[in-house]
Design a protein around this motif. Structure first.
Motif, PDB file in Angstrom:
ATOM      1  N   GLY A 228       0.804  -1.209   0.000  1.00 16.03           N
ATOM      2  CA  GLY A 228       0.000   0.000   0.000  1.00 16.03           C
ATOM      3  C   GLY A 228       0.838   1.260   0.000  1.00 16.03           C
ATOM      4  N   GLN A 229       1.924   1.241   0.776  1.00 17.54           N
ATOM      5  CA  GLN A 229       2.789   2.413   0.814  1.00 17.54           C
ATOM      6  C   GLN A 229       3.449   2.670  -0.539  1.00 17.54           C
ATOM      7  OE1 GLN A 229       5.423   1.473   4.069  1.00 17.54           O
ATOM      8  NE2 GLN A 229       3.973   2.215   5.637  1.00 17.54           N
ATOM      9  N   GLN A 230       3.803   1.603  -1.226  1.00 18.02           N
ATOM     10  CA  GLN A 230       4.413   1.766  -2.543  1.00 18.02           C
ATOM     11  C   GLN A 230       3.451   2.387  -3.550  1.00 18.02           C
ATOM     12  OE1 GLN A 230       5.895  -2.057  -3.740  1.00 18.02           O
ATOM     13  NE2 GLN A 230       7.389  -2.189  -2.052  1.00 18.02           N
ATOM     14  N   GLN A 231       2.171   2.099  -3.413  1.00 19.87           N
ATOM     15  CA  GLN A 231       1.182   2.560  -4.392  1.00 19.87           C
ATOM     16  C   GLN A 231       0.375   3.769  -3.920  1.00 19.87           C
ATOM     17  OE1 GLN A 231      -1.235  -0.777  -5.623  1.00 19.87           O
ATOM     18  NE2 GLN A 231       0.526  -2.150  -5.712  1.00 19.87           N
ATOM     19  N   GLY A 232       0.613   4.227  -2.702  1.00 19.86           N
ATOM     20  CA  GLY A 232      -0.145   5.360  -2.191  1.00 19.86           C
ATOM     21  C   GLY A 232      -1.563   5.013  -1.814  1.00 19.86           C
ATOM     22  N   VAL A 233      -1.809   3.738  -1.443  1.00 18.22           N
ATOM     23  CA  VAL A 233      -3.147   3.290  -1.076  1.00 18.22           C
ATOM     24  C   VAL A 233      -3.012   2.485   0.212  1.00 18.22           C
ATOM     25  CG1 VAL A 233      -3.905   3.251  -3.467  1.00 18.22           C
ATOM     26  CG2 VAL A 233      -2.942   1.178  -2.465  1.00 18.22           C
ATOM     27  N   TYR A 234      -4.068   1.817   0.615  1.00 20.91           N
ATOM     28  CA  TYR A 234      -3.960   0.865   1.706  1.00 20.91           C
ATOM     29  C   TYR A 234      -4.761  -0.383   1.358  1.00 20.91           C
ATOM     30  CZ  TYR A 234      -8.705   1.669   3.514  1.00 20.91           C
ATOM     31  OH  TYR A 234     -10.059   1.729   3.665  1.00 20.91           O
ATOM     32  N   PHE A 235      -4.341  -1.513   1.973  1.00 21.03           N
ATOM     33  CA  PHE A 235      -5.008  -2.799   1.754  1.00 21.03           C
ATOM     34  C   PHE A 235      -5.429  -3.378   3.090  1.00 21.03           C
ATOM     35  CE2 PHE A 235      -2.203  -2.440  -1.946  1.00 21.03           C
ATOM     36  CZ  PHE A 235      -3.081  -2.718  -2.985  1.00 21.03           C
ATOM     37  N   SER A 236      -6.556  -4.065   3.072  1.00 14.99           N
ATOM     38  CA  SER A 236      -6.981  -4.861   4.228  1.00 14.99           C
ATOM     39  C   SER A 236      -7.440  -6.213   3.702  1.00 14.99           C
ATOM     40  CB  SER A 236      -8.104  -4.161   5.006  1.00 14.99           C
ATOM     41  OG  SER A 236      -9.224  -3.941   4.182  1.00 14.99           O
ATOM     42  N   LEU A 237      -7.357  -7.219   4.558  1.00 11.16           N
ATOM     43  CA  LEU A 237      -7.632  -8.589   4.139  1.00 11.16           C
ATOM     44  C   LEU A 237      -8.595  -9.225   5.121  1.00 11.16           C
ATOM     45  CD1 LEU A 237      -6.684 -10.560   1.904  1.00 11.16           C
ATOM     46  CD2 LEU A 237      -4.988 -11.425   3.531  1.00 11.16           C
ATOM     47  N   LEU A 238      -9.641  -9.915   4.596  1.00  7.77           N
ATOM     48  CA  LEU A 238     -10.626 -10.589   5.423  1.00  7.77           C
ATOM     49  C   LEU A 238     -10.735 -12.039   4.973  1.00  7.77           C
ATOM     50  CD1 LEU A 238     -11.630  -7.454   5.145  1.00  7.77           C
ATOM     51  CD2 LEU A 238     -13.723  -8.316   6.208  1.00  7.77           C
ATOM     52  N   ASP A 239     -11.067 -12.921   5.931  1.00  9.91           N
ATOM     53  CA  ASP A 239     -11.270 -14.314   5.564  1.00  9.91           C
ATOM     54  C   ASP A 239     -12.706 -14.495   5.097  1.00  9.91           C
ATOM     55  OD1 ASP A 239     -12.861 -14.375   7.817  1.00  9.91           O
ATOM     56  OD2 ASP A 239     -11.374 -15.410   9.050  1.00  9.91           O
ATOM     57  N   ARG A 240     -13.087 -15.767   4.832  1.00 11.42           N
ATOM     58  CA  ARG A 240     -14.390 -16.017   4.245  1.00 11.42           C
ATOM     59  C   ARG A 240     -15.539 -15.666   5.165  1.00 11.42           C
ATOM     60  NH1 ARG A 240     -12.357 -21.015   5.135  1.00 11.42           N
ATOM     61  NH2 ARG A 240     -12.014 -21.443   2.915  1.00 11.42           N
ATOM     62  N   SER A 241     -15.296 -15.596   6.453  1.00  9.58           N
ATOM     63  CA  SER A 241     -16.358 -15.272   7.405  1.00  9.58           C
ATOM     64  C   SER A 241     -16.441 -13.773   7.689  1.00  9.58           C
ATOM     65  CB  SER A 241     -16.138 -16.036   8.716  1.00  9.58           C
ATOM     66  OG  SER A 241     -14.923 -15.611   9.324  1.00  9.58           O
ATOM     67  N   GLY A 242     -15.556 -12.985   7.072  1.00 13.39           N
ATOM     68  CA  GLY A 242     -15.565 -11.551   7.300  1.00 13.39           C
ATOM     69  C   GLY A 242     -14.697 -11.131   8.457  1.00 13.39           C
ATOM     70  N   ARG A 243     -13.860 -12.030   8.949  1.00 16.63           N
ATOM     71  CA  ARG A 243     -12.942 -11.698  10.054  1.00 16.63           C
ATOM     72  C   ARG A 243     -11.664 -11.114   9.466  1.00 16.63           C
ATOM     73  NH1 ARG A 243     -12.064 -16.424  14.149  1.00 16.63           N
ATOM     74  NH2 ARG A 243     -14.288 -16.027  14.371  1.00 16.63           N
ATOM     75  N   PHE A 244     -11.169 -10.066  10.088  1.00 16.05           N
ATOM     76  CA  PHE A 244      -9.968  -9.407   9.585  1.00 16.05           C
ATOM     77  C   PHE A 244      -8.766 -10.329   9.671  1.00 16.05           C
ATOM     78  CE2 PHE A 244     -12.500  -5.622  10.506  1.00 16.05           C
ATOM     79  CZ  PHE A 244     -12.263  -4.870   9.363  1.00 16.05           C
ATOM     80  N   LEU A 245      -7.957 -10.345   8.626  1.00 13.62           N
ATOM     81  CA  LEU A 245      -6.657 -10.999   8.625  1.00 13.62           C
ATOM     82  C   LEU A 245      -5.542  -9.959   8.638  1.00 13.62           C
ATOM     83  CD1 LEU A 245      -7.228 -13.826   5.988  1.00 13.62           C
ATOM     84  CD2 LEU A 245      -7.247 -14.020   8.473  1.00 13.62           C
ATOM     85  N   ALA A 246      -5.778  -8.853   7.902  1.00  8.98           N
ATOM     86  CA  ALA A 246      -4.767  -7.800   7.848  1.00  8.98           C
ATOM     87  C   ALA A 246      -5.496  -6.461   7.785  1.00  8.98           C
ATOM     88  CB  ALA A 246      -3.866  -7.969   6.624  1.00  8.98           C
ATOM     89  N   TYR A 247      -4.874  -5.466   8.431  1.00  9.67           N
ATOM     90  CA  TYR A 247      -5.449  -4.126   8.472  1.00  9.67           C
ATOM     91  C   TYR A 247      -4.298  -3.142   8.706  1.00  9.67           C
ATOM     92  CZ  TYR A 247      -9.182  -0.703   9.213  1.00  9.67           C
ATOM     93  OH  TYR A 247     -10.046   0.340   9.094  1.00  9.67           O
ATOM     94  N   PRO A 248      -4.347  -1.945   8.095  1.00  8.70           N
ATOM     95  CA  PRO A 248      -3.220  -1.008   8.273  1.00  8.70           C
ATOM     96  C   PRO A 248      -2.946  -0.672   9.730  1.00  8.70           C
ATOM     97  CG  PRO A 248      -4.635  -0.287   6.475  1.00  8.70           C
ATOM     98  CD  PRO A 248      -5.341  -1.431   7.137  1.00  8.70           C
ATOM     99  N   GLU A 249      -3.992  -0.678  10.557  1.00  6.11           N
ATOM    100  CA  GLU A 249      -3.824  -0.430  11.993  1.00  6.11           C
ATOM    101  C   GLU A 249      -4.383  -1.634  12.738  1.00  6.11           C
ATOM    102  OE1 GLU A 249      -5.660   3.278  12.888  1.00  6.11           O
ATOM    103  OE2 GLU A 249      -4.478   4.409  11.435  1.00  6.11           O
TER     104      GLU A 249
END
Length: 853
Positions: A228-249
């Protein structure tokens, strides 16, 4: 209505120099500039609508491509992990001693490619008894120093039943080569969030257990933050149940209230972070749509129930999602799939308006969400708009410049040249054909104009010659008629002053009245002719409108046949300034014409003359003169023709009341020459009302109003005014000489006569006279020549007032008298009032010339 406004209404348009802003070239350039602005505005409008939308779509496609690239990298990472797990499962099916697996896990957990993502792994056999087990459960992990350790405490019968865990239970229904990715959870050994890749292994074709590789969620989070920092954006990742796997904070989406902290569900996070609500709604809609798609499928429902039976933590809704994946796997497991995109006013990470997009990573059934600041996306659209404007504007400017040059050379410049050539043409010069520049429509138009102009000039010259001939004929006829009429009217007037019988006086009255009617007709024809040929010149002298109105009103009173039956009144507005500037003679003529017209058609009832002020400013006034009567009136269908020349309202009117039909025509033309207006209101049988509006300038206070010669005659005393004064009467006609001598004698003059100009010059050399009355047309030497001779000989009568007494009454004749040195002009037939007034003015001030016609 002011004088200037009336001039603009009634005066004809005069040619003038065309200003630069009135030229066709300027108007054409203005049109092209307006066209340029329209094109620019059109470009801006298209860019702000269609172009901006296309730019946004392009930016969205770019964002989707970036998400696809990141998603593809995660897919590749998952593929590598699955390959490693499949290799391990193949080995487990044939290896009986766990010692062989130590080096395998050592290499796997320290691999440069995927080692940083893998926290540990293990082998987990299905529920077993002592006689049927293949291998005991084994678990390998990296300690704080990075060394790989083997942990076999899971073989303890008192440990938790791992085969009921969420990462184990669904694997029972996997086929060889398949993998299952679990929800995020907190590892009980390392106490950090994990997600497990599970691959089954088989013994004799039957499910025997699973091989797992635990993926460190923090490593995924670090990887996405870097991307995200390389592209000037941010990414977040969720599993199939909607539980967060990755988040900027990560701390904001971690549940730290339990002993084993874990990432929370997206909808739970939106409860604490309202700005995330639109994103959470979109996520839930996607999950619900996929779940509802197969919820009624019997195969999915049966498998979901079996998965729930074999697990202690899997809900039925989650089991349906897993069963759907197992029974209906994605066709392409190597490509991510777009899910949704939306704009939010406030993003929880960016704290500003953002564009949110989401894709599904099919291999792991994860959801990758990307957030982009809207201004970054709009920047691309704005940049594209600027590029188009920078490209289009020069093109449009060049196009308009070329168009203007073309039109200027082909149309504007030739038109300007034609206009200048027309401006150089003079009315008194021969017409010069206009230049033809191009063989096109304009050239053809100029050519036809040249031909038509030659024809018009020829017609004009013929018309001028005809007009001159008509004027000359009228002048000659007027002179020839006035000479005998002077004798008739003069003799009749002299006879009326003698002692006559009643019948003789009646005959003389008939002669006088008929002669005066004939003179009125002659005067009307001459006035009309002068107006038609534009030879009427209006005076601008101070005068008293009230005195003129009183005189005109008084003059017509004796002509009323039945004074007892007609209410004859004058009302004058005292608000009208005492002294105005204008032509009193013509104003008097207008009043007499209108009053005479009302008197002619009114046998009983009323005739009223009203003079009122309708507008006044600092330097001018507008006066309304209204003449109303209760006469025969005018039919409605005839109102539009009463001012036409030689026309009356009814053909029987001329026979009954007489008249030439020129009085109202002359009146209207005189009014329009004064920048005024006239209109009539009438009903047949009820009378008529003529309303005249005239603008006047106010005279300065030191200017004295001139008095009408007719009014001045009234002021003459009964005693002859010129007793003791000598005059020379120069007249070749015996009758006219007799009549004039009698009139002058009545005024008190001592008279000497001359029969022609030569005799007049000779007498002027020998004797002194107080005034000389000079005929114009005489044998041997005419009046003009005699006057010039008297003025030039420097004799005793060089300063004596000379007054023309002639039947030549045209404007050119009056001007000729003035140029010769005469101080006055009396037209024949001679009236005693004219004789008195002009003589008084000439004697009192030889420098003042008052023309009487």
């Amino acid at each position: 209505m002011t004088r200037e406004l009336r001039k603009s209404v009634f005066a004809p348009m005069k040619p003038k120099v065309i200003a630069w802003y009135q030229s066709i070239s300027f108007k054409g350039l203005t049109l092209l500039v307006a066209l340029l602005l329209m094109v620019v505005l059109s470009i801006v409008y298209v860019m702000e609508t269609v172009g901006f939308r296309l730019s946004i779509q392009s930016a969205e496609q770019r964002v989707a491509a970036e998400s696809e690239a990141v998603g593809q990298s995660i897919v590749q990472l998952g593929a590598k992990i699955e390959i490693a797990a499949l290799s391990l499962s193949n080995a487990v099916e044939t290896i009986e001693s766990p010692d062989v697996l130590d080096s395998f896990f050592q290499n796997l957990l320290t691999s440069p490619a995927i080692g940083k993502f893998i926290a540990g792994g293990g082998i987990w056999p299905d529920a077993y008894d002592g006689d049927r087990r293949l291998l005991n459960s084994l678990f390998y992990t990296k300690n704080s120093t990075g060394s790989v350790e083997r942990i076999d405490s899971y073989n303890n019968h008192l440990s938790a039943p791992y085969y009921a865990a969420e990462w184990f239970a669904p694997a029972r229904w996997l086929t060889a080569g398949d993998a299952y990715w679990s929800q995020s959870y907190t590892d009980p050994y390392t106490a950090e969030p994990m997600v497990t890749c599970t691959v089954p292994y088989f013994s004799k074709g039957e499910f025997a257990g699973v091989v797992t590789l635990d993926i460190r969620v923090k490593a995924l989070n670090t990887y996405l933050v870097e991307q995200g920092q390389q592209q000037g954006v941010y990414f977040s990742l969720l599993d199939r149940s909607g539980r967060f796997l990755a988040y900027p904070e990560p701390d904001r989406v971690m549940d730290t209230t339990t002993e084993a902290p874990s990432y929370i569900l997206s909808h739970e996070y939106s409860e604490n972070e309202p700005s995330f609500t639109p994103i959470a709604v979109a996520i839930n809609d996607i999950m619900a749509k996929r779940r509802h798609q197969y919820q009624t499928d019997k195969k999915v429902d049966l498998l979901a129930k079996k998965i729930v039976e074999h697990s202690l933590s899997i809900s039925i809704s989650y089991a349906i999602s897993v069963a759907t994946e197992l029974l209906y796997p994605d066709e392409n497991m190597s490509r991510s799939q777009p899910l949704f995109s939306l704009n939010v006013d406030t993003d929880p990470i960016l704290n500003q308006a953002a564009f949110i997009s989401a894709i599904r990573i099919p291999r792991m059934q994860w959801m990758l969400i990307q957030g982009v600041p809207q201004h970054d996306m709009y920047a691309q659209a704005i940049q594209l708009e600027r590029q188009l404007l920078l490209f289009m504007l020069p093109v449009v400017v060049v196009f308009i410049a070329v168009t203007f040059i073309f039109f200027y050379r082909r149309i504007f410049k030739p038109l300007k040249s034609v206009r200048e050539a027309l401006a150089e043409q003079r009315n008194d010069e021969e017409f010069t054909p206009l230049p033809v520049y191009h063989r096109d429509e304009l050239g053809a138009l100029v050519y036809r104009f040249n031909q038509r102009s030659k024809s018009l000039i020829t017609a004009k010259q013929q018309a001028l010659k005809a007009a001159e001939a008509k004027q000359q004929f009228l002048a000659n006829m007027s002179h020839e008629i006035r000479t005998p009429m002077n004798g008739i009217i003069g003799a009749a007037g002299l006879m009326q002053s003698e002692s006559l019988s009643r019948q003789q006086r009646e005959y003389v009255s008939i002669i006088s009245h008929s002669a005066k009617s004939l003179m009125t007709l002659i005067n009307d024809i001459l006035d009309f002719s002068k107006i038609e040929s534009s030879k009427v010149e209006l005076e601008s002298v101070p005068f008293n409108l009230h005195e003129i109105a009183k005189y005109a009103h008084a003059l017509l009173r004796p002509t009323i046949e039945n004074p007892a039956l007609v209410d004859y009144r004058l009302h004058y507005d005292d608000a009208i300034p005492l002294t105005l500037l204008g032509d009193p003679t013509r104003i008097q003529q207008i009043l007499i014409n209108l009053l005479g017209n009302a008197n002619k058609f009114t046998e009983q009832g009323f005739i009223h003359l009203d003079v009122a002020l309708v507008q006044r400013d600092k330097h001018s006034v507008v006066v309304e003169i209204k003449v109303s009567d209760s006469g025969i009136g005018i039919p409605n269908e005839k109102l539009g023709h009463i001012f036409d020349k030689f026309s009356q309202a009814d053909e029987t009117t001329t026979r009954r009341f007489g008249g030439s039909g020129l009085g109202l025509t002359i009146t209207r033309q005189l009014i329009e020459l004064m920048d005024g207006g006239i209109h009539v209101i009438s009903k047949e049988g009820l009378g008529s009302e003529f309303v005249v509006t005239l603008p006047f300038s106010m005279a300065k206070s030191r200017e004295n109003p001139s008095v009408s010669h007719l009014m001045a005659a009234e002021s003459a005393s009964c005693e002859p005014p010129f007793i003791g004064q000598r005059c020379l009467l120069v007249e070749d006609n015996n009758v006219n000489r007799l009549i004039a001598s009698q009139l002058l004698s009545r005024l008190g003059f001592s008279i000497d006569t001359a029969c022609d100009g030569v005799e007049a010059v000779e007498k002027a050399q020998r004797e002194l006279f107080d005034v000389i009355y000079m005929d114009m047309q005489m044998p041997r030497l005419d009046g003009v020549g005699a006057t010039k001779a008297i003025r030039e000989m420097d004799g005793i009568n060089v300063d004596t007032a000379i007054i023309a007494m002639t039947a030549n009454v045209m404007a050119a004749d009056v001007a000729l008298c003035r140029e010769a040195g005469m101080q006055g002009h009396i037209g024949k037939p001679i009236s005693e009032s004219d004789l008195y007034t002009v003589t008084i003015q000439a004697i009192e001030d030889n420098s003042a010339i008052t023309m009487q016609s």
